[in-house]
Design an enzyme around this catalytic site. Structure first.
Site, PDB file in Angstrom:
ATOM      1  N   ASN A 189      -2.227  -0.242   6.807  1.00 34.52           N
ATOM      2  CA  ASN A 189      -1.681  -1.133   7.707  1.00 34.52           C
ATOM      3  C   ASN A 189      -0.956  -1.859   6.584  1.00 34.52           C
ATOM      4  O   ASN A 189      -0.542  -3.246   6.521  1.00 34.52           O
ATOM      5  CB  ASN A 189      -2.343  -2.438   8.121  1.00 34.52           C
ATOM      6  CG  ASN A 189      -4.069  -2.626   6.948  1.00 34.52           C
ATOM      7  OD1 ASN A 189      -3.550  -1.708   5.726  1.00 34.52           O
ATOM      8  ND2 ASN A 189      -4.443  -3.283   7.174  1.00 34.52           N
TER       9      ASN A 189
ATOM     10  N   HIS B 167      -1.648  -5.212   1.325  1.00 33.52           N
ATOM     11  CA  HIS B 167      -3.322  -6.224   0.993  1.00 33.52           C
ATOM     12  C   HIS B 167      -3.063  -7.003   0.666  1.00 33.52           C
ATOM     13  O   HIS B 167      -2.036  -7.579  -0.465  1.00 33.52           O
ATOM     14  CB  HIS B 167      -3.867  -5.244  -0.078  1.00 33.52           C
ATOM     15  CG  HIS B 167      -5.090  -6.185  -0.893  1.00 33.52           C
ATOM     16  ND1 HIS B 167      -6.094  -6.321   0.770  1.00 33.52           N
ATOM     17  CD2 HIS B 167      -5.620  -6.808  -1.398  1.00 33.52           C
ATOM     18  CE1 HIS B 167      -7.481  -7.212  -0.969  1.00 33.52           C
ATOM     19  NE2 HIS B 167      -6.174  -7.522  -1.952  1.00 33.52           N
TER      20      HIS B 167
ATOM     21  N   GLU C 156      -9.102 -10.633  -8.110  1.00 37.96           N
ATOM     22  CA  GLU C 156      -8.268  -9.603  -7.884  1.00 37.96           C
ATOM     23  C   GLU C 156      -7.013  -9.368  -8.940  1.00 37.96           C
ATOM     24  O   GLU C 156      -6.819  -8.260  -9.061  1.00 37.96           O
ATOM     25  CB  GLU C 156      -7.634  -9.338  -6.835  1.00 37.96           C
ATOM     26  CG  GLU C 156      -8.787  -8.987  -5.519  1.00 37.96           C
ATOM     27  CD  GLU C 156      -8.805  -9.365  -3.913  1.00 37.96           C
ATOM     28  OE1 GLU C 156      -7.837  -9.431  -3.317  1.00 37.96           O
ATOM     29  OE2 GLU C 156      -9.782  -8.842  -3.755  1.00 37.96           O
TER      30      GLU C 156
ATOM     31  N   LYS D 287       0.677  -1.288  -0.461  1.00 34.09           N
ATOM     32  CA  LYS D 287      -0.093  -0.064  -0.103  1.00 34.09           C
ATOM     33  C   LYS D 287       0.570   1.425   0.571  1.00 34.09           C
ATOM     34  O   LYS D 287       1.927   1.340  -0.156  1.00 34.09           O
ATOM     35  CB  LYS D 287      -0.579  -0.264   1.512  1.00 34.09           C
ATOM     36  CG  LYS D 287      -2.140  -1.116   1.396  1.00 34.09           C
ATOM     37  CD  LYS D 287      -3.225  -0.588   2.230  1.00 34.09           C
ATOM     38  CE  LYS D 287      -4.630  -2.121   2.096  1.00 34.09           C
ATOM     39  NZ  LYS D 287      -4.857  -2.534   3.372  1.00 34.09           N
TER      40      LYS D 287
ATOM     41  N   TYR E  34     -12.625  -2.614  -3.520  1.00 35.61           N
ATOM     42  CA  TYR E  34     -13.110  -2.780  -2.630  1.00 35.61           C
ATOM     43  C   TYR E  34     -14.831  -2.958  -2.444  1.00 35.61           C
ATOM     44  O   TYR E  34     -15.624  -2.192  -2.003  1.00 35.61           O
ATOM     45  CB  TYR E  34     -11.898  -1.480  -1.579  1.00 35.61           C
ATOM     46  CG  TYR E  34     -11.407  -2.119  -1.376  1.00 35.61           C
ATOM     47  CD1 TYR E  34     -10.428  -2.797  -0.279  1.00 35.61           C
ATOM     48  CD2 TYR E  34      -9.879  -0.816  -1.803  1.00 35.61           C
ATOM     49  CE1 TYR E  34      -9.249  -3.276   0.473  1.00 35.61           C
ATOM     50  CE2 TYR E  34      -8.622  -1.212  -0.662  1.00 35.61           C
ATOM     51  CZ  TYR E  34      -8.490  -2.668   0.155  1.00 35.61           C
ATOM     52  OH  TYR E  34      -7.559  -3.054   0.389  1.00 35.61           O
TER      53      TYR E  34
HETATM   54  P1  IDP Z   1      -7.473  -7.110   5.382  1.00 28.53           P
HETATM   55  O1  IDP Z   1      -7.131  -6.015   4.730  1.00 28.53           O
HETATM   56  O2  IDP Z   1      -7.284  -7.205   6.477  1.00 28.53           O
HETATM   57  O3  IDP Z   1      -8.349  -8.383   4.489  1.00 28.53           O
HETATM   58  P2  IDP Z   1     -10.830  -6.041   5.596  1.00 28.53           P
HETATM   59  O4  IDP Z   1     -11.718  -5.861   6.396  1.00 28.53           O
HETATM   60  O5  IDP Z   1     -10.674  -6.578   3.988  1.00 28.53           O
HETATM   61  O6  IDP Z   1      -8.788  -6.465   5.910  1.00 28.53           O
HETATM   62  O7  IDP Z   1     -10.396  -4.048   5.299  1.00 28.53           O
HETATM   63  C1  IDP Z   1      -9.365  -3.787   4.122  1.00 28.53           C
HETATM   64  C2  IDP Z   1      -8.982  -2.319   5.000  1.00 28.53           C
HETATM   65  O8  IDP Z   1      -9.451  -1.381   5.219  1.00 28.53           O
HETATM   66  C3  IDP Z   1      -7.866  -2.773   5.429  1.00 28.53           C
HETATM   67  O9  IDP Z   1      -6.868  -3.435   5.417  1.00 28.53           O
HETATM   68  C4  IDP Z   1      -8.089  -1.511   6.652  1.00 28.53           C
HETATM   69  O10 IDP Z   1      -6.151  -0.802   6.278  1.00 28.53           O
HETATM   70  C5  IDP Z   1      -8.788  -0.868   6.114  1.00 28.53           C
HETATM   71  N1  IDP Z   1      -9.865  -0.909   7.739  1.00 28.53           N
HETATM   72  C6  IDP Z   1     -10.898  -1.704   7.628  1.00 28.53           C
HETATM   73  N2  IDP Z   1     -11.032  -2.132   8.936  1.00 28.53           N
HETATM   74  C7  IDP Z   1     -11.001  -0.179   9.394  1.00 28.53           C
HETATM   75  C8  IDP Z   1     -11.343  -0.043  10.705  1.00 28.53           C
HETATM   76  O11 IDP Z   1     -11.739  -0.275  11.010  1.00 28.53           O
HETATM   77  N3  IDP Z   1     -10.593   1.297  10.226  1.00 28.53           N
HETATM   78  C9  IDP Z   1     -10.424   1.908   9.683  1.00 28.53           C
HETATM   79  N4  IDP Z   1      -9.711   1.166   8.692  1.00 28.53           N
HETATM   80  C10 IDP Z   1     -10.452   0.019   8.433  1.00 28.53           C
HETATM   81 MG    MG Z   2      -9.737  -8.107   3.051  1.00 24.49          MG
END
Ligand code: IDP
Ligand code: MG
Length: 156
Positions: A112, A115, A126, A9, A49
């Site tokens: 974070n 992805h 994807e 990212k 997304y």
């Molecule tokens: P993942 O990346 O671990 O699969 P997902 O639930 O698919 O997690 O969420 C996609 C992305 O959205 C996350 O990697 C993060 O960047 C962001 N995200 C998910 N939940 C939150 C939240 O509660 N607050 C802020 N950002 C979030």
């Molecule tokens: Mg995800």
């Protein structure tokens, strides 16, 4: 063999962590079969997304993912989808276990770093969004004879 879509990212690119993160996948024994630096458009972010549309963090997520270039990877191996998710760690940097990419390199829950596709269906969808026909390679690595136990005729 599975192939999964990994995105380093914008925060990973900006913080100079690309090499160290790619090393985690290579050191594990997974094969990098596609790589592309790109700036994600609004449309592509929305497609990628789509399952998160309407969630409270969606707008911020799209803004973040389109803010600066990313490095997109296709990563292959036996069980590559689950193995990659385990290498990445839990979604929130604040909670991800030490030893994982998110656990070792960041503290933010939204920024974070990485992805990774979460299922075979997601991986196929994807990969199709980010790589055109012919952009994902297939090539033998002689060293795979030491990455996998091939004594049964194929990678175990
Ligand atoms: P993942 O990346 O671990 O699969 P997902 O639930 O698919 O997690 O969420 C996609 C992305 O959205 C996350 O990697 C993060 O960047 C962001 N995200 C998910 N939940 C939150 C939240 O509660 N607050 C802020 N950002 C979030
Ligand atoms: Mg995800």
């Amino acid at each position: 063999m599975e192939t999964t879509l990994i995105i380093l990212k914008p925060d990973a690119v900006q913080r100079g962590l690309m090499g160290r993160i790619i090393s985690r996948f290579e050191e594990k024994g997974l094969q990098i079969v596609g790589a592309k630096m790109t700036k994600i458009s609004q449309e592509l972010a929305a497609k990628h997304y789509k399952d998160h549309q309407g969630k409270p963090f969606y707008d911020g997520l799209v803004k973040f993912m389109t803010s600066s270039p990313v490095l997109v990877l296709a990563v292959r191996g036996v069980g590559a989808i689950t193995i990659s998710r385990n290498l990445m760690g839990a979604t929130f940097g604040s909670k991800a276990a030490a030893g994982t990419i998110r656990g070792d390199f960041g503290v933010s829950n939204s920024f974070n770093l990485i992805h990774g596709s979460d299922s075979p269906e997601a991986a196929e969808r994807e990969l199709g969004l980010f790589f055109a026909q012919g952009e994902v390679q297939s090539f033998d690595r002689p060293g795979d004879a030491w990455v996998y136990d091939m004594s049964g005729g194929k990678a175990e």
